[in-house]
Design an enzyme around this catalytic site. Structure first.
Site, PDB file in Angstrom:
ATOM      1  N   LYS A  67       4.760  -6.120   2.966  1.00 42.63           N
ATOM      2  CA  LYS A  67       3.560  -6.545   3.739  1.00 42.63           C
ATOM      3  C   LYS A  67       2.416  -6.438   3.054  1.00 42.63           C
ATOM      4  CE  LYS A  67       5.573  -3.166   6.837  1.00 42.63           C
ATOM      5  NZ  LYS A  67       6.241  -2.140   6.091  1.00 42.63           N
ATOM      6  N   VAL A  84       0.487  -1.229  -0.049  1.00 45.62           N
ATOM      7  CA  VAL A  84       0.041   0.044  -0.013  1.00 45.62           C
ATOM      8  C   VAL A  84       0.848   1.086   0.123  1.00 45.62           C
ATOM      9  CG1 VAL A  84      -1.868  -1.067   1.223  1.00 45.62           C
ATOM     10  CG2 VAL A  84      -0.264  -0.027   2.559  1.00 45.62           C
ATOM     11  N   TYR A  85       2.066   1.018   0.090  1.00 43.74           N
ATOM     12  CA  TYR A  85       2.814   2.311   0.113  1.00 43.74           C
ATOM     13  C   TYR A  85       3.105   2.951  -1.394  1.00 43.74           C
ATOM     14  CZ  TYR A  85       4.969   0.795   4.687  1.00 43.74           C
ATOM     15  OH  TYR A  85       5.218   0.578   5.866  1.00 43.74           O
ATOM     16  N   GLY A  86       2.424   4.317  -1.284  1.00 48.39           N
ATOM     17  CA  GLY A  86       2.292   5.040  -2.684  1.00 48.39           C
ATOM     18  C   GLY A  86       1.341   4.238  -3.454  1.00 48.39           C
TER      19      GLY A  86
END
Length: 327
Positions: A80, A52-54
């Site tokens: 993750k 989910v990062y960016g």
């Protein structure tokens, strides 16, 4: 850089990890490349990211840099899965969602496996054994070498780790757990860290610099170029700008003056060398800032400094942690 085992496993990681929370969003590919190069040249191996990062861009950027900049074999890639953009359900720990997310992560990273795959948070709507089965499948299929969790409280971590140990050889034991830990946030010491130490799970502290506050840069206001001044991350920093935090920052600065070091080095060295800690995860705005953090490798805090910092930042734990036998 010194390497450490992650928990009671054979996985070795650099004792400082590189975080990629802002990659693909605030950090473009060139700046990310500069950071990765500085990190690798300093002997760093652990690079932590998430699906989910960016919105997936952090994994994609990292994937573009593998082989082209740094050989894949030289890095320990941790990612993750489980966070979902749903206000009514923060985490989806279902086996179907997790394994599909892992396949998507591998595609973005351009690799056939990750070294550490972590469940991003506890999902109360899915049986824990189902969530953990996804870890087993990922490891047994070779898509992940080791398994871990993030954001699990004490009882959740203990239940998950004990479940995985209940069938030796048949399940993937938990190698690590990622939680916020710093001089400004020592809550993990109450239950998470004791559980991790007892069950052989290594701790990967996130926000080890107290969301940047422990560097001392917020002492006289909020710098315009800081995370605290941004619309997105300002609310993330604000809780650590109170009087209690200020007194701890003052103590860190005093220690830094006495050691001819920086506040950043003192705060990072403190958490790096706490019992049970494998590798704090450091996120940086640019390569220069990252290099400043990596310079902590040469610093070990004297015992008296550690005790002073322990005292000034000690969290207030009472029942059931307090020893009532003396009353």
């Amino acid at each position: 850089m010194e390497q450490r085992h992650l928990g009671r496993t054979g996985l070795r990681v650099s004792r400082i990890g590189l975080g990629t929370l802002t990659w693909g969003r605030d950090t473009d590919e060139q700046d990310a490349a500069d950071q990765l190069k500085v990190f690798w040249e300093a002997g760093g191996t652990l690079v932590d990211t998430a699906d989910v990062y960016g919105g997936g861009e952090a994994e994609y950027v990292l994937g573009q840099l593998l082989e082209r900049l740094v050989p894949r074999r030289d890095l320990v890639i941790a990612t993750k899965a489980g966070s979902v953009p749903d206000p009514d359900r923060r985490f989806d720990g279902s086996r179907g969602h997790l394994l599909a997310a892992l396949d998507d992560s591998l595609a973005r990273l351009g690799t056939d496996h990750v070294d550490l795959w972590q469940i991003h948070g506890f999902d109360p709507g899915t049986p824990l054994e189902e969530t953990l089965q996804a870890l087993d499948t990922a490891v047994s299929s070779g898509r992940a070498r080791y398994a871990g969790v993030a954001g699990f409280c004490g009882w959740q971590l203990a239940k998950a780790a004990a479940w995985q140990l209940a069938a030796p050889g048949g399940r993937a034991r938990l190698a690590g757990t990622q939680m916020e830990y710093s001089l400004l946030q020592r809550g993990v010491e109450r239950e998470v860290l004791p559980a991790a130490l007892d069950l052989g799970v290594g701790l990967l502290p996130s926000s080890p610099l107290g969301r940047g506050v422990l560097t001392g840069k917020y002492r006289h206001g909020t710098p315009a170029d800081s995370r605290g001044a941004s619309e997105l991350l300002g609310p993330f920093v604000e809780p650590y700008l109170d009087e209690t935090a200020s007194s701890i920052v003052d103590a860190v600065l005093t220690a830094a003056d006495g050691l001819a070091a920086t506040a950043l080095q003192v705060a990072l060295a403190w958490v790096r060398d706490r019992p049970g800690v494998a590798a704090p995860i450091v996120g940086a705005r640019d390569a220069r800032q990252l290099a400043a953090a990596l310079s902590v490798e040469a610093l070990t805090l004297p015992d008296e400094i550690c005790r002073a910092l322990d005292d000034v930042s000690a969290p207030l734990h009472r029942y059931p942690d307090h020893d009532w036998s003396t009353l």
